[in-house]
Design an enzyme around this catalytic site. Structure first.
Site, short mmCIF file in Angstrom:
data_model
loop_
_atom_site.label_atom_id
_atom_site.label_comp_id
_atom_site.label_asym_id
_atom_site.label_seq_id
_atom_site.Cartn_x
_atom_site.Cartn_y
_atom_site.Cartn_z
N GLU A 89 1.08 -1.41 0.14
CA GLU A 89 -0.08 -0.23 -0.22
C GLU A 89 1.02 1.13 -0.20
O GLU A 89 0.46 2.59 -0.08
CB GLU A 89 -1.03 -0.24 1.42
CG GLU A 89 -2.51 0.59 0.60
CD GLU A 89 -2.96 1.16 2.28
OE1 GLU A 89 -2.93 1.20 3.47
OE2 GLU A 89 -4.64 0.40 2.01
N HIS A 107 5.64 -26.85 3.29
CA HIS A 107 5.15 -28.20 2.57
C HIS A 107 3.77 -27.41 1.87
O HIS A 107 3.09 -28.39 1.83
CB HIS A 107 3.91 -28.04 3.97
CG HIS A 107 5.25 -29.38 4.94
ND1 HIS A 107 5.59 -31.06 4.43
CD2 HIS A 107 5.28 -28.75 5.82
CE1 HIS A 107 6.39 -30.82 5.76
NE2 HIS A 107 6.26 -30.01 6.35
N LYS A 165 -14.32 1.62 -4.47
CA LYS A 165 -14.86 1.70 -2.38
C LYS A 165 -16.08 2.91 -2.96
O LYS A 165 -17.66 2.12 -2.58
CB LYS A 165 -14.57 2.73 -1.17
CG LYS A 165 -13.11 2.00 -1.29
CD LYS A 165 -12.71 2.73 0.48
CE LYS A 165 -11.78 2.60 1.28
NZ LYS A 165 -9.98 3.16 2.15
O1 F6P Z 1 -8.79 1.48 2.34
C1 F6P Z 1 -7.43 1.05 2.64
C2 F6P Z 1 -7.36 2.55 3.95
O2 F6P Z 1 -7.78 3.31 3.78
C3 F6P Z 1 -6.10 1.87 4.55
O3 F6P Z 1 -5.06 2.94 4.60
C4 F6P Z 1 -6.41 1.53 6.22
O4 F6P Z 1 -6.44 1.71 6.48
C5 F6P Z 1 -8.29 1.27 6.45
O5 F6P Z 1 -8.89 1.36 4.81
C6 F6P Z 1 -8.67 1.70 7.27
O6 F6P Z 1 -8.82 2.72 7.50
P1 F6P Z 1 -9.72 3.37 8.26
O7 F6P Z 1 -8.52 3.05 9.73
O8 F6P Z 1 -10.04 4.96 8.61
O9 F6P Z 1 -10.97 2.41 8.64
#
Ligand code: F6P
Length: 550
Positions: free
Chosen positions: A359, A390, A510
């Site tokens: 990431e 394994h 998302k």
């Molecule tokens: O979707 C990726 C992300 O933004 C990560 O970088 C982050 O760790 C995770 O989602 C969770 O985000 P949050 O802590 O804002 O719920």
């Protein structure tokens, strides 16, 4: 100028042409062979890194040093630690190192000492931990809390999950063994299984989310609250007060969800999600191992920060780890990286590093907004080494891909136990760790009598690896280990000229999911003609809706 065009890069390219023809076996047989371990391993406090099984020589290291200089690594380090706005696409600094500064330190950000804020927060967190450990935090029926469920995902899950498993031997204050569980997946399967086994009267949920908008986390949190409501006939306000702690950078969003102010722990937007286990996101760790253990973990990480900041190139663990990675990726063309811990307590380390590295550095646009023309982060994956033997070691030994490996093992374990069988199991694991890295490096020619074996039984070797030897897995050495990898990622980002602290590549998916949820919830036309998706998505959507009607 692109890093590609620097004199050091060109010199490394030339050097690689020779090194690609050189087998690791030859490096171990040459004149430097006996001193290879002595000259190519570096240590700091509880960590020793053996780079002698990397396809490098002293010349490689000198050229890598020149590349680090050409890329102004020292300046970038200074900018990282001083709180410069190096996360430019989000217009903020990346100050996870401030989270592990000792008490009474000073680090000014906009003329405000953030080290002081960090310690105020730690004190607040400590008092929550103490209350829970003392049995003073009670559920709606008056019974003390004995079970913790952390609800979070990505950086709000992987670090604490990894640490709680890694530090199982670290003891919390006497008599305060809490059960700590983790729920992350949005499909509800983890939480559904877990709730079946828990008592609503004695379970406390930590809702961990930097943004407090992540749908995965909020939907699990809503399911948890619904479960509590169904089990009791008390007011939601009481359930919120007794059964939820919120950890977030957004106080406002925690308020909106209903977390009372004194059950909230804050952190700051200058802490990246995947760099946040040192903040209040680490609350489950502190609950599991106690506040002194949590602080020892911070101290270990701080010691690595100081080492990274000050040690010369030749002795600097994160710099060497990062630069040798660059050598493998950009000059030896190796694009797969296996993480292989030889200790079951580190079973979540591969998943943690997958997020940390991919990431952070899975990017193809430079800091100047240009598409780059060299490789960046490799594909990283892993598994507990003995189990992976394994499963996928077949590919490491005889497949067609070059893979670089990190073998990670503690030297000491079970010494305090009166159980010779367990002690022997540890030695067995170490023997396997050494055998596998040796065979991967040297191939079967190092093993007497195998040269004549049929081709399908031969091992070509020449797969490079680093062995990370930890004296003993303690909160302190664990803190050192994780900070080592954080800084390694930073070093590589500097060479590749990318911003390791943003993650724009996770956003659009998302949003698209939000659009797709509408027809699934029947909030939008369910007939294909009226919807704007592509034919594959339409086909799948229609098939799902049809099957759901059956
Ligand atoms: O979707 C990726 C992300 O933004 C990560 O970088 C982050 O760790 C995770 O989602 C969770 O985000 P949050 O802590 O804002 O719920």
């Amino acid at each position: 100028m692109s890093v590609h065009d620097t004199p050091a890069w060109k010199a490394l390219d030339d050097h690689a042409a020779t090194m690609k023809q050189t087998h690791l076996r030859d490096l171990f047989l040459g004149t430097e062979s006996t001193s290879r371990f002595d000259t190519l391993s570096v240590s700091h406090q509880h960590l020793l890194l053996d780079f002698s099984k990397q396809r490098i020589t002293q010349t490689t290291l000198s050229l890598l040093k020149a590349l680090a200089t050409d890329c102004q690594l020292d300046d970038w380090k200074a900018r990282l630690f001083s709180g410069d706005t190096i996360n430019t696409s989000e217009n903020r600094p990346a100050l996870h190192t401030a989270l592990r500064l000792p008490a009474n330190s000073e680090l000014l950000l906009d003329e405000h000492n953030i080290a002081e804020d960090v310690h105020v927060n730690l004190t607040h967190m400590g008092s929550m931990v103490e209350r829970i450990h003392a049995g003073q935090w009670r559920g709606y029926s008056g019974l003390p809390i004995d079970t913790i469920v952390n609800i979070g995902v990505g950086g709000s899950d992987l670090g604490p999950l990894m640490a709680c498993k890694a530090l199982t031997d670290a003891q919390p204050p006497a008599g305060h063994q809490l059960k700590v569980h983790f729920v992350s997946s949005m499909d509800g399967s983890q939480i559904a299984d877990l709730l079946d086994q828990l008592s609503p009267q004695t379970t406390l949920f930590i809702i961990s989310s930097k943004s407090f908008t992540t749908i995965d986390t909020l939907s699990n949190a809503n399911t948890a609250r619904q479960w509590l409501k169904s089990a009791s006939d008390v007011k939601t306000e009481l359930l919120n007060r007794r059964h939820f702690i919120g950890v977030s950078a957004s106080q406002e969003k925690m308020n909106q969800w209903g977390i009372p102010e004194n059950s909230q722990l804050n952190f700051w937007d200058w802490t990246g999600g995947r760099y946040s286990m040192w903040s209040a996101i680490g609350l489950p760790i502190a609950l599991r191992i106690g506040m002194p253990g949590f602080k020892a973990m911070l101290s270990g990480a701080h010691a690595m920060d100081e080492h990274f900041k000050t040690a010369p190139f030749e002795e600097n663990l994160p710099v060497q780890l990062g630069m040798i990675g660059v050598w493998n990726i950009n000059f030896l063309d190796i694009h797969a990286h296996a993480i292989l811990p030889y200790d079951g307590r580190l079973s979540h380390l591969p998943a943690y590093l997958e997020q940390l590295e991919m990431e952070s550095n899975g990017k193809s646009v430079s800091r100047q907004g240009k598409t780059i023309d060299y490789h960046t982060c490799p594909i990283l994956w892993g598994e507990i080494g003995p189990n992976a033997q394994h499963a996928f070691y077949q590919l490491l030994h005889q497949g067609t891909e070059s893979v670089m490996c990190d073998f990670i093992a503690p030297a000491r374990r079970y010494e305090e136990l009166d159980n010779s069988e367990l002690q022997q199991q540890h030695q067995l694991s170490l023997a396997n760790c050494l055998a596998q890295s040796r065979l991967l490096a040297l191939g079967d020619a190092a093993i007497a009598g195998n040269d004549a074996a049929p081709i399908h039984k031969r091992y070509r070797g020449n797969q490079p690896s680093t062995t990370v030897l930890i004296d003993e897995l303690t909160p302190y050495s664990f803190g050192q280990l994780i900070a080592l990898y954080e800084h390694k990622v930073f070093v590589q980002s500097v060479i590749w000229d990318i911003n390791p602290f943003d993650q724009w590549g996770v956003e659009l998916g998302k949003k698209m999911a939000t659009d797709l949820l509408k027809p699934l919830l029947k909030e939008q036309p369910t007939t294909v003609k009226e919807r704007p998706f592509d034919s594959s998505t339409e086909g799948l959507l229609s098939a799902i809706l049809q099957k759901q009607e059956l």
